[in-house]
Structures are given as structure tokens and as C-alpha cells.
Design a protein around this motif. Structure first.
Motif, PDB file in Angstrom:
ATOM      1  N   ASP A 217       0.810  -1.217   0.000  1.00 48.49           N
ATOM      2  CA  ASP A 217       0.000   0.000   0.000  1.00 48.49           C
ATOM      3  C   ASP A 217       0.847   1.273   0.000  1.00 48.49           C
ATOM      4  O   ASP A 217       0.298   2.367  -0.050  1.00 48.49           O
ATOM      5  CB  ASP A 217      -0.936   0.006   1.212  1.00 48.49           C
ATOM      6  N   VAL A 218       2.166   1.146   0.072  1.00 51.64           N
ATOM      7  CA  VAL A 218       3.029   2.334   0.109  1.00 51.64           C
ATOM      8  C   VAL A 218       3.276   2.817  -1.310  1.00 51.64           C
ATOM      9  O   VAL A 218       3.739   2.065  -2.170  1.00 51.64           O
ATOM     10  CB  VAL A 218       4.365   2.021   0.801  1.00 51.64           C
ATOM     11  N   ARG A 219       2.966   4.092  -1.572  1.00 52.83           N
ATOM     12  CA  ARG A 219       3.159   4.663  -2.900  1.00 52.83           C
ATOM     13  C   ARG A 219       4.477   5.403  -3.020  1.00 52.83           C
ATOM     14  O   ARG A 219       5.124   5.375  -4.055  1.00 52.83           O
ATOM     15  CB  ARG A 219       2.013   5.602  -3.249  1.00 52.83           C
ATOM     16  N   LYS A 220       4.884   6.078  -1.968  1.00 54.84           N
ATOM     17  CA  LYS A 220       6.168   6.758  -1.976  1.00 54.84           C
ATOM     18  C   LYS A 220       6.578   7.054  -0.543  1.00 54.84           C
ATOM     19  O   LYS A 220       5.757   7.082   0.378  1.00 54.84           O
ATOM     20  CB  LYS A 220       6.134   8.052  -2.782  1.00 54.84           C
ATOM     21  N   VAL A 221       7.866   7.257  -0.360  1.00 53.92           N
ATOM     22  CA  VAL A 221       8.423   7.643   0.933  1.00 53.92           C
ATOM     23  C   VAL A 221       9.360   8.825   0.695  1.00 53.92           C
ATOM     24  O   VAL A 221      10.251   8.758  -0.149  1.00 53.92           O
ATOM     25  CB  VAL A 221       9.206   6.498   1.601  1.00 53.92           C
ATOM     26  N   ASP A 222       9.132   9.906   1.408  1.00 51.62           N
ATOM     27  CA  ASP A 222      10.027  11.055   1.388  1.00 51.62           C
ATOM     28  C   ASP A 222      10.716  11.149   2.735  1.00 51.62           C
ATOM     29  O   ASP A 222      10.066  11.027   3.790  1.00 51.62           O
ATOM     30  CB  ASP A 222       9.268  12.360   1.137  1.00 51.62           C
ATOM     31  N   ILE A 223      12.020  11.353   2.714  1.00 54.50           N
ATOM     32  CA  ILE A 223      12.756  11.634   3.940  1.00 54.50           C
ATOM     33  C   ILE A 223      13.251  13.066   3.857  1.00 54.50           C
ATOM     34  O   ILE A 223      14.091  13.391   3.018  1.00 54.50           O
ATOM     35  CB  ILE A 223      13.921  10.657   4.148  1.00 54.50           C
ATOM     36  N   ILE A 224      12.697  13.911   4.692  1.00 55.75           N
ATOM     37  CA  ILE A 224      13.105  15.309   4.750  1.00 55.75           C
ATOM     38  C   ILE A 224      14.216  15.386   5.784  1.00 55.75           C
ATOM     39  O   ILE A 224      13.996  15.163   6.983  1.00 55.75           O
ATOM     40  CB  ILE A 224      11.930  16.226   5.118  1.00 55.75           C
ATOM     41  N   VAL A 225      15.408  15.682   5.332  1.00 49.56           N
ATOM     42  CA  VAL A 225      16.599  15.561   6.161  1.00 49.56           C
ATOM     43  C   VAL A 225      16.816  16.850   6.954  1.00 49.56           C
ATOM     44  O   VAL A 225      16.801  17.941   6.388  1.00 49.56           O
ATOM     45  CB  VAL A 225      17.835  15.262   5.296  1.00 49.56           C
ATOM     46  N   GLY A 226      17.018  16.720   8.266  1.00 51.59           N
ATOM     47  CA  GLY A 226      17.386  17.869   9.078  1.00 51.59           C
ATOM     48  C   GLY A 226      16.216  18.514   9.786  1.00 51.59           C
ATOM     49  O   GLY A 226      15.072  18.036   9.751  1.00 51.59           O
ATOM     50  N   ALA A 227      16.502  19.644  10.464  1.00 63.96           N
ATOM     51  CA  ALA A 227      15.529  20.353  11.292  1.00 63.96           C
ATOM     52  C   ALA A 227      14.332  20.799  10.467  1.00 63.96           C
ATOM     53  O   ALA A 227      14.489  21.480   9.466  1.00 63.96           O
ATOM     54  CB  ALA A 227      16.200  21.555  11.952  1.00 63.96           C
ATOM     55  N   SER A 228      13.122  20.435  10.911  1.00 68.02           N
ATOM     56  CA  SER A 228      11.935  20.683  10.080  1.00 68.02           C
ATOM     57  C   SER A 228      10.712  21.068  10.890  1.00 68.02           C
ATOM     58  O   SER A 228       9.584  20.922  10.409  1.00 68.02           O
ATOM     59  CB  SER A 228      11.617  19.430   9.253  1.00 68.02           C
ATOM     60  N   SER A 229      10.861  21.579  12.107  1.00 63.92           N
ATOM     61  CA  SER A 229       9.693  21.893  12.931  1.00 63.92           C
ATOM     62  C   SER A 229       8.792  22.938  12.299  1.00 63.92           C
ATOM     63  O   SER A 229       7.569  22.876  12.418  1.00 63.92           O
ATOM     64  CB  SER A 229      10.137  22.377  14.317  1.00 63.92           C
ATOM     65  N   ALA A 230       9.394  23.931  11.619  1.00 63.48           N
ATOM     66  CA  ALA A 230       8.586  24.984  11.010  1.00 63.48           C
ATOM     67  C   ALA A 230       7.641  24.417   9.969  1.00 63.48           C
ATOM     68  O   ALA A 230       6.568  24.961   9.722  1.00 63.48           O
ATOM     69  CB  ALA A 230       9.496  26.036  10.391  1.00 63.48           C
ATOM     70  N   TYR A 231       8.027  23.304   9.344  1.00 63.21           N
ATOM     71  CA  TYR A 231       7.213  22.689   8.298  1.00 63.21           C
ATOM     72  C   TYR A 231       6.336  21.562   8.824  1.00 63.21           C
ATOM     73  O   TYR A 231       5.253  21.319   8.296  1.00 63.21           O
ATOM     74  CB  TYR A 231       8.109  22.139   7.184  1.00 63.21           C
ATOM     75  N   TYR A 232       6.810  20.857   9.857  1.00 66.20           N
ATOM     76  CA  TYR A 232       6.117  19.643  10.290  1.00 66.20           C
ATOM     77  C   TYR A 232       5.753  19.614  11.773  1.00 66.20           C
ATOM     78  O   TYR A 232       5.174  18.648  12.233  1.00 66.20           O
ATOM     79  CB  TYR A 232       6.967  18.413   9.960  1.00 66.20           C
ATOM     80  N   GLY A 233       6.102  20.649  12.520  1.00 65.72           N
ATOM     81  CA  GLY A 233       5.715  20.692  13.914  1.00 65.72           C
ATOM     82  C   GLY A 233       6.776  20.143  14.847  1.00 65.72           C
ATOM     83  O   GLY A 233       7.863  19.731  14.421  1.00 65.72           O
ATOM     84  N   PRO A 234       6.478  20.133  16.164  1.00 67.87           N
ATOM     85  CA  PRO A 234       7.464  19.681  17.149  1.00 67.87           C
ATOM     86  C   PRO A 234       7.930  18.254  16.873  1.00 67.87           C
ATOM     87  O   PRO A 234       7.211  17.448  16.287  1.00 67.87           O
ATOM     88  CB  PRO A 234       6.684  19.753  18.475  1.00 67.87           C
ATOM     89  N   ASN A 235       9.135  18.002  17.278  1.00 69.82           N
ATOM     90  CA  ASN A 235       9.761  16.678  17.210  1.00 69.82           C
ATOM     91  C   ASN A 235      10.268  16.308  15.820  1.00 69.82           C
ATOM     92  O   ASN A 235      10.849  15.236  15.654  1.00 69.82           O
ATOM     93  CB  ASN A 235       8.829  15.583  17.728  1.00 69.82           C
ATOM     94  N   ALA A 236      10.071  17.193  14.823  1.00 67.41           N
ATOM     95  CA  ALA A 236      10.730  16.979  13.525  1.00 67.41           C
ATOM     96  C   ALA A 236      12.134  17.552  13.646  1.00 67.41           C
ATOM     97  O   ALA A 236      12.512  18.505  12.977  1.00 67.41           O
ATOM     98  CB  ALA A 236       9.947  17.666  12.412  1.00 67.41           C
ATOM     99  N   PHE A 237      12.905  16.967  14.555  1.00 67.05           N
ATOM    100  CA  PHE A 237      14.159  17.547  15.022  1.00 67.05           C
ATOM    101  C   PHE A 237      15.316  17.190  14.092  1.00 67.05           C
ATOM    102  O   PHE A 237      16.038  18.042  13.610  1.00 67.05           O
ATOM    103  CB  PHE A 237      14.430  17.048  16.442  1.00 67.05           C
ATOM    104  N   ASN A 238      15.490  15.914  13.860  1.00 67.21           N
ATOM    105  CA  ASN A 238      16.541  15.460  12.941  1.00 67.21           C
ATOM    106  C   ASN A 238      16.022  15.225  11.532  1.00 67.21           C
ATOM    107  O   ASN A 238      16.800  15.133  10.588  1.00 67.21           O
ATOM    108  CB  ASN A 238      17.164  14.153  13.441  1.00 67.21           C
TER     109      ASN A 238
END
Length: 951
Positions: A217-238
Motif C-alpha cells: 500500500d506504500v506509494r512513496k516515501v520522502d525523507i526530509i533531512v534535518g531540522a523541520s519543525s517549522a514545516y512539520y511541527g514539534p519533534n521533527a528535530f533530525n
């Protein structure tokens, strides 16, 4: 070529009113655009698969765009219809399509070319416009890459991506991390599936894909590398691992596979999707059902080397603390190395007999995952542009081994997630979901070993029995066998003079190691019997015996709280989440996004993990709001700028601000230069706040309110030598606070000479208020003798006062030989700029400084003497090299992970007329058995064969 057009039906009266009100509001706000907007979808004429990155351009202009992952495009122009669109895609025949005023969304099917290309133009090869203009480093696996991965499954295949660290703590538990500060408890990475956080509510981190999505059922996987809280919220730290599942409107029908392999592995999965249409032939509802099952013999943790930086090594006659033996740890009361060398000769340090992990853990890995989702289009006429209601429910269940501060046996763990969402693609969504977990029969093997020992004999009694036996039988033996004695003389003044030949003593000890080992073994055997002075003691519980199994089952079936005093977790925690977002498209901006989310945690451990016993109920509430601006400007709109601002508030902590800004410049076609500033925050987890977990030798505690008057370990060591309490020093710990990181990143993405694709970047990060741990003691002391009355070790969550910086770079290069063969390689460098050796708080970097991947793949290859239309061959080979590094976990699980390399290989044969693919391969095909995490098992080869039916 095939091109389908269909006129809209007349809108009903209610829809007209809605649109009229909407237009009035937009006109009043001054944001209504007069541009022509052309929408459509492009698919492969043969199999209906969306064409990703197909070029769409208005004839005789430079105005154009590309299709996204769904094959969908949206093109804005100030030109008035009728217009002619030029469509092109690598390996497909170019097309022209006419667009008239008020035409419905275009449905276009492109035919592949019938001849092989001499070279491949890779302008948009598997890359959407969004990816190419992304301000951060983004690594992806698309649908084809998921099918073609050389690893055993798609999740393991993520480890071949640039800058990605994949660590296997067991066959069922894999950890994804980026840019350092790795951990077997990945609280600094966020994993989402269709926008839904995949964390276990009590643990606050994801268990890899163990409770995730079926590979079908998986169509794609994106790994957003690095600090991303502004885009994804708390805990998107690494970083963020973002999975997207297949939409049943576009992916329907039956798919299934069966996979068998080494370690008695058997995995099966089935997916069914179906579309329902109304009387007008419009798709108004679609649903999908997924089920997968996995069982295998897990890798066994059998590292019997001494733990890192231990007091005693392999040659110590009294034994040593082995990594995967529990209950044999160093105990100060079993250490006489500071005694005068003429006393207690040969005793030194001795260790209690422990239990191997293999005696305690269930290595029969099982995993069941199920999912049902209903999708409803509220305006079927608009097809994929229609708003959509989604109702879904997912269930995960299984048994595996998880590694955190200890190794944990997760048995019959259950994970339930329900989601309700209303959305319109690229416009708005309102998403609500809840997650509930149940630890089932999970327990702590380390603590179980200690409980087994306590059931037989407490530590003090065992140590006394050991010492008494050794001294009663061997106290005089060393001198009789030539060990030097203490010489006492009196000088002419009557003073007593003592002397001792330390060199001769050490020579004797070195020469009699086998004899000392025999004596210690005899002492241990005696101490493992019922005590001669304690009638309540019992003999050591020998693994494999009935009496062992009886007491073992009793211990692991009781909760690990102060009442039942077992080692079983009770965890029925839950989280509830609400998230909304709306994207405006004013005339002066490409887009303006606003959104917000709120979450409540409801931990429930009955005192086995948190301090929620005796009627105490714990909750934790947090919420956040954000806004982002996105714009294109310049003569050719070659500049893309973004600005995002986010505010978060946890009920126990102050407001947190995490801004981000970026600029992407496109100097020419298919070349993108990027510069970004991003930030991230991480609220303390439930464990950091509320933990109260007794692991035998210490109590692991949260630190929401601060701690006073802890005894330092160094001063306690000084006290032990003299029993003088004035040697003790005390310290306090401030209440736990959130941690933060700020990152500056620069990079380039470009195509070269029609055959090469390059993606390179550099980052520099600044970290503050790291969350780690401080260890101290609490105790009372006899005023007369100075001896301890009570003593307890604690480990509290705490922040570092030091600022840390890291930097790194990565480069990925793909070379397309032709339309069949491709070479690829990537290299990553990550560096901790400065370590503060006197700071016990800073978490371990736990990341190799250098690593790289090399690979070659072929797809849709012609098979000699067979019809190409019905048979296609493919293969994928990936070589990974990881430099050795120090892995710092708990004291039991800290040590060197040696340099290792892995070779993954697969070959697949696609029977097109049967819609079936056979795939044969192996991860770590050379069986290079190496540790990927200290304390975990050696990971060896896992060969497999898969039969896949469907897409």
C-alpha cells in the motif's frame, strides 16, 4: 494516443449558492485571480500508471509545468483559451492537446515509444517540481524504487538513500535517522503516514514500520533531512520520514505477494481496492483493504564481550560484565581492588552469574498489520479535484525485540489508529485521528534477570556467601604457593617498618590466573547454592529447568510496579490529534498557507512506566499555529522564496518559536541552487516528564519539577574509601526544558550532459539545551559509623548547559547509460565539531563520520528469445560502506560499532501478461555479520524470494 474529454454537468442549486458566496468573498478580499487555470492528469496508456514528471507546455510559449506523483498537473496562464498544450515525457511519444474555455480537467494517456533511445534526457526523471525546488534536502523512494529495492523490504531500502542512517536493533525493529545524534529510541525523528504521526503514544517514537503500513500500500516515501519543525511541527528535530499510501481511486484491483526466505521467514500481504460510480459514471466512492503477516526467527543478541570501559576484562578470574548477559554487572560491594595487596589475595573484582538474553527473550518475530479506508468524493463531477472525505482504521500487532536503555521483549504489542479527514488536494484539509497502544505481554529482560537473582538470593547475601567461601578455603593458599608476605621490622628507634614486594605479588598473580579462575568458579558455585546463614535463600534458577520456567513466567506476568514487583509493562496510552490547514492563492503570492494543530497525550501505565499509580492520572496537552508564504518571481519566475513561522505551546513549558526561510534560484532549466535557514524544537517526551521506572540498580525518573540534594557519584567513591560523610558532595538539577536546533543549508540540484543528475548539499547546525540524563544518589547514613542506612541510584532527565555545533555534507550522483541501465552513488559526511568531555548531558552523536553507497540497476530489460511485450527483466545491486563509530547508549549498551559493509542484490522477472513478478534477492548477500548498534545482534544475510501479483 488517447485523450478523454468530458463536459461538466450543470451544478445544482446548492452548489451555485456556495460558489456564489465564495466568489463574492474572494472579490471583496481582492484576491480573485483572472488567470486561466488548466488542470489534468497524465497516465501510461498501457497500464494506467501516473507519469511522474511529464512536461506540459503551452505551444509557442515558455509557460509550462510538470506532473506530480499522481500524474496531476496544474498550469496557470494569463493567455485566454483556446490553447494548445505540448506534452512530452522520456520514452513516450510527444502529444498535442487542445484546451478550450471551461473545459473539464484533462485525462490524458500517453503511448510509449516503440524504439530504444540512444540516450536518455533526464530533465524530470522521477523528480517533481516540488522536489526540485524544495529548500531542504529531500530523499525519496517512489513506487518503482519501492518495487526494485535490493533490500528485503522497502523500509530497509531507505538505508541506501543519501544521508540516511538505518540501524537494525532486531529483525522487527529498524531505526531511521539523519544528521547525527542517533538513538535506538528515535525521539528526534518524526514518522508520518498520510500525515498521521505513527508514534506509539506511551513511548513517543515510532517502532519503525513494525506498526506502520503494508508494503503493498506504500506509494512513496520522502525523507526530509534535518531540522523541520517549522514545516512539520514539534519533534521533527533530525528529520521526517513521510510515507504516502495508495489512493484507491487511482490504485484499485487486487494485489498480493508471498515472500519466503532464510531464518524461516514467511511474509504475505494482500491489498484490494475498488471504485464505485454513480449513474453518470462518476467515481464517488473508493475503498481499500490491506492485510499483511510476517514471521521469522529474529537475530539473537549474543555479544559476550565485556561492556565498554568496564572495570574487569575477559581475563579477570572473577568474571566480567558481558554485553548480552544481564545480572552480571559491576557491583561496588564485589570489588576489593583498593584493599592492601597482602589482604584478600586474588579476590579483586568478582561478578555474579547472570542470564544470557537468549535465555529470556522470545526471538519468534511476528507482525500483523491491517487497514481499511473509505474515500468519498463530495463532488464526483470534479474527479480528482473534488473535495474528499476519508475514514480509515489501521491495526498493528506483533512480537519483536526493541532496544532502548535496555533490550525489551515486545510480545503481543497492539497498535490501533483511527483517522477522519476532509480535504481538497493542494487546497485544504481538516484531519483528526487517535492512536491507542497496548503493550500486551511485553517485559524487560534485563530487569527480569535481576528479579530472578533476587528470588534466589539478594545481592548482599550472595556477596557475603561468595566472600566467606573464598576466604575460608583459599585465604592461606597464595602464601603457601609462593605469594609474598607483608614484612614487618623494627628499626633501632623502635619504629615499625613494613615492606611488601608488589612486583613479586603481581608476577605471582599473572602466573596463577588459571588457579585463581578455579577458585573464583568454586566460590561462585557455592554462592549460587542456598545460603548457610539465610534459610530463606534458594539456589540459582538454572535456565531450561522447570523451576526456572515457573519463576520466570511468574515474574514476567506481573506488572513492574511497586505492588506486583514483576517486569511486565502495562501500557494503554493514547493520543488525540486535530490538524487543519488552508492554502490561499492571492494575486501577489503563489500561495499563503495557514494552519494549526492540537494534541493531547493520555499515558496509562499503572505505575509500570510513569508515576501514574495510586489513582494519579497523567495528561499532557500541546498545540501550535503556523503560517507560510511561498512566491515565485523574476522574468522567468526563476526565483522561489518561502517564509514559514510557527509557534508551539506545551502546557508544561513556555511558547516556542521555530521560523524557517529559503530561497531557490533556477539559473537554467533543471538547475536549482538553494539556500535555507530552518529550525526545530523538541518538547520533552512523556518519559522526560513523568518517567518512574525501576530497573533494579537505578530508578529512571522524569524531571518536570527539578531535583534537589543528589549525591554525586565521584564523591560517593571517595566516601567509600574512608566512610567519612563529609567527603560527600551534593548537587541539584533544574526542571527539564525543550531542546532546539537551528540549521543553515546550501545545495544544488542539476542535470549534466543529458545523462547525469547531481544533488549536493552542506549544512551547519547549532544545538541548545540538549536533553540527556544526570545520575545521582539519594541516601541516609548512620551518624556513629558513617555506614549507609539506605541508598538508591537515580537517573533524571536533564538539559545540557553547553551549546554544540555540527556540520556535514552529502552528494548524490546518478548516471543514466540509456533507458535501461543506471549507475548511482552517494556519500555523506557528518561531524560533531566539539565534544565536552566534562558534560554528562550531551547525547551521543552515534553517527559514522563517513559513509557511502554505490549501486547499479536495470529495468524493463529485453530478454533474448522472449517477447519483450510479455517479459521484462530487472535487477538492482547496492553496496554500502559504514565507518566505525562509538555508539553511546545506556552503560550496558555503550561501545564501538566496527566499520562494516553490506551488499544487497535482487533480480526480478516480470510476466506482463500474467501481471506477476518474481523477485529473488538477499540483503547482506555476503553474510558479513556485523553489529549495527552496540548491544544488538550481529545482522547477517537474509535471502528471499517473492512472488508478486498486481501493481
Amino acid at each position: 494516443m488517447i485523450c478523454h474529454f468530458r463536459n461538466y454537468q450543470k451544478l445544482n442549486y446548492l452548489n451555485k449558492i456556495k460558489i456564489g458566496v465564495f466568489l463574492l468573498l474572494m472579490i471583496g478580499a481582492g484576491t480573485l485571480s483572472a488567470q486561466t487555470i488548466i488542470r489534468g492528469k497524465i497516465v501510461d496508456a498501457q497500464d494506467g500508471e501516473p507519469l511522474i514528471g511529464a512536461n506540459v507546455r503551452i505551444e509557442n510559449t515558455e509557460v509550462g509545468t510538470v506532473t506530480d506523483w499522481d500524474g496531476v498537473f496544474r498550469l496557470e496562464t494569463e493567455l485566454n483559451p483556446p490553447l494548445t498544450l505540448i506534452l512530452s515525457y522520456v520514452g513516450y511519444e510527444n502529444m498535442k492537446v487542445n484546451y478550450a474555455q471551461n473545459d473539464p480537467p484533462l485525462n490524458i494517456a500517453m503511448n510509449s515509444q516503440s524504439i530504444n533511445l540512444g540516450s536518455v534526457v533526464i530533465k524530470s526523471e522521477r523528480l517533481t517540481e516540488k522536489q526540485k525546488t524544495a529548500p531542504l534536502t529531500v530523499e525519496s523512494l517512489d513506487l518503482n524504487a519501492i518495487k526494485e529495492t535490493a533490500s528485503t523490504n522497502f523500509y530497509d531500502g531507505l538505508g541506501a538513500l543519501k544521508g540516511v542512517d538505518l540501524t537494525a536493533a532486531s529483525l522487527g525493529f529498524k531505526i531511521i535517522n539523519t544528521r547525527g545524534f542517533n538513538s535506538t529510541s528515535p525521539v528526534r525523528s518524526l514518522q508520518i503516514i498520510d500525515g498521521v504521526d505513527n508514534q506509539a503514544p506511551g513511548l513517543n517514537f515510532s517502532l519503525g514500520n513494525f506498526l506502520g503500513s503494508s508494503e503493498l500500500d506504500v506509494r512513496k516515501v520522502d525523507i526530509i533531512v534535518g531540522a523541520s519543525s517549522a514545516y512539520y511541527g514539534p519533534n521533527a528535530f533530525n528529520g521526517v520520514i513521510s510515507m504516502e499510501t495508495k489512493d484507491p481511486f487511482f490504485h484499485h484491483g487486487l494485489s498480493a505477494y508471498v515472500k519466503g526466505g532464510e531464518r524461516n521467514m514467511l511474509e504475505t500481504a494482500v491489498r484490494w481496492g475498488h471504485v464505485l460510480r454513480n449513474d453518470q459514471g462518476d467515481a464517488w466512492m473508493a475503498y481499500k483493504m490491506n492485510f499483511s503477516f510476517l514471521r521469522a526467527d529474529d537475530w539473537e543478541a549474543e555479544n559476550y564481550n565485556p561492556v565498554f570501559d568496564t572495570e574487569a576484562g575477559v581475563g579477570n578470574p572473577g568474571g566480567y560484565d558481558a554485553v548480552n548477559i544481564y545480572g552480571d554487572e559491576y557491583y561496588p560491594g564485589n570489588d576489593l581492588t583498593t584493599a592492601p595487596p597482602w589482604r584478600f589475595v586474588g579476590m579483586g573484582i568478582w561478578h555474579r552469574r547472570g542470564y544470557k538474553e537468549t535465555d529470556l527473550v522470545d526471538y519468534d518475530t511476528k507482525n500483523i498489520k491491517g487497514n481499511v479506508a473509505l474515500h468519498f468524493r463530495t463532488n464526483p463531477d470534479a474527479e480528482y479535484l473534488s473535495p474528499e472525505i476519508i475514514v480509515s482504521s489501521s491495526l498493528g500487532n506483533g512480537t519483536t525485540v526493541y532496544q532502548g536503555d535496555n533490550r525489551f521483549s515486545l510480545r503481543n504489542i497492539l497498535f490501533l489508529q483511527n483517522r477522519l479527514e476532509f480535504k481538497k488536494k493542494d487546497k485544504y484539509f481538516l484531519r483528526a485521528y487517535m492512536t491507542i497502544d497496548d503493550a500486551g505481554d511485553s517485559f524487560d529482560p534485563y530487569f527480569t534477570a535481576l528479579r530472578l537473582q533476587e528470588q534466589a538470593k539478594d545481592e548482599t547475601t550472595w556477596s557475603a556467601d561468595y566472600t566467606n567461601y573464598y576466604r575460608s578455603n583459599y585465604a592461606k593458599k597464595p602464601v603457601e604457593l609462593g605469594y609474598p608476605e607483608l614484612q614487618i621490622d623494627v628499626d633501632e628507634s623502635g619504629n615499625i617498618i613494613t615492606s611488601f614486594d608488589r612486583d613479586a605479588a603481581q608476577m605471582w598473580l599473572d602466573a596463577n590466573q588459571d588457579l585463581l579462575k578455579e577458585w573464583h568458579q568454586n566460590a561462585q558455585t557455592a554462592a549460587n547454592q542456598p545460603s548457610p546463614v539465610n534459610n530463606g535463600s534458594k539456589a540459582f534458577y538454572e535456565p531450561g529447568t522447570d523451576r526456572f520456567r515457573e519463576v520466570f513466567q511468574r515474574i514476567i506476568s506481573r506488572k513492574s510496579n511497586s505492588t506486583e514487583k514483576g517486569t511486565r509493562f502495562y501500557d494503554k496510552s493514547a493520543l488525540y490529534h486535530l490538524h487543519g490547514e488552508y492554502k490561499f492563492e492571492p494575486t501577489f503570492l503563489k500561495s499563503w498557507t495557514v494552519g494549526g494543530n492540537a494534541r493531547q497525550y493520555r499515558p496509562d501505565s499503572d505505575g509500570t512506566i510513569f508515576y501514574d499509580s495510586a489513582g494519579v492520572t497523567l495528561t499532557n496537552f500541546e498545540f501550535g499555529i503556523y503560517s507560510g508564504l511561498d512566491n515565485k518571481w523574476g522574468n522567468r519566475e526563476q526565483w522561489t522564496t518561502t517564509l514559514t513561522m510557527r509557534l508551539d505551546k506545551n502546557e508544561n513549558f513556555n511558547w516556542l518559536f521555530s521560523p524557517a526561510a529559503s530561497v531557490v534560484y533556477q539559473p537554467k532549466d533543471n538547475t536549482y541552487l538553494r539556500l535555507s535557514f530552518s529550525s526545530a524544537i523538541r518538547n520533552p517526551t512523556l518519559s522526560d516528564q513523568f518517567l518512574d521506572f525501576n530497573v533494579g540498580r537505578a530508578i529512571l525518573s522524569g524531571n518536570l519539577h527539578g531535583v534537589d540534594s543528589l549525591i554525586s557519584l565521584d564523591s560517593f567513591d571517595e566516601y567509600r574509601k574512608t566512610l567519612e560523610t563529609d567527603k560527600l558532595s551534593y548537587f541539584s538539577i533544574d526542571p527539564i526544558q525543550p531542546e532546539s536546533v537551528k540549521t543553515v543549508e546550501a545545495g544544488v540540484r542539476t542535470s549534466l550532459w543529458n545523462k547525469w543528475y547531481l544533488d549536493a548539499g552542506y549544512y551547519y547546525s547549532i544545538y541548545n539545551d540538549f536533553i540527556g540524563y544526570k545520575i545521582g544518589l539519594k541516601g541516609t547514613f548512620d551518624a556513629q559509623t558513617g555506614l549507609t542506612d539506605e541508598l538508591q541510584a537515580y537517573r533524571y532527565s536533564a538539559n545540557s548547559t553547553n551549546q554544540v555545533t555540527t556540520q556535514g555534507a552529502s552528494i548524490g550522483l546518478n548516471y543514466y547509460l540509456n533507458d535501461v541501465l543506471a549507475l548511482r552513488g552517494n556519500y555523506s559526511w557528518n561531524k560533531l565539531n566539539k565534544a565536552f568531555e566534562d558534560d554528562p548531558i550531551i547525547p551521543a552523536f552515534n553517527t559514522p563520520e563517513h559513509k557511502f553507497n554505490l549501486g547499479v540497476s536495470g529495468r524493463k530489460m529485453k530478454i533474448p528469445s522472449l517477447d519483450l511485450k510479455n517479459h521484462q527483466l530487472g535487477f538492482n545491486i547496492n553496496y554500502k560502506w559504514i565507518e566505525g563509530f562509538l555508539f553511546e547508549g545506556s552503560p550496558q549498551f555503550t561501545g564501538i560499532v566496527p566499520t562494516y559493509d553490506l551488499l544487497d542484490v535482487q533480480i526480478n522477472w516480470n510476466f506482463i501478461n500474467l501481471n506477476t513478478t518474481i523477485k529473488i534477492g538477499a540483503s547482506n548477500v555476503l553474510n558479513n555479520q556485523k553489529f549495527q548498534t552496540y548491544g544488538g545482534p550481529r545482522i547477517g544475510r537474509l535471502g528471499y524470494i517473492t512472488i508478486l501479483y498486481g501493481n
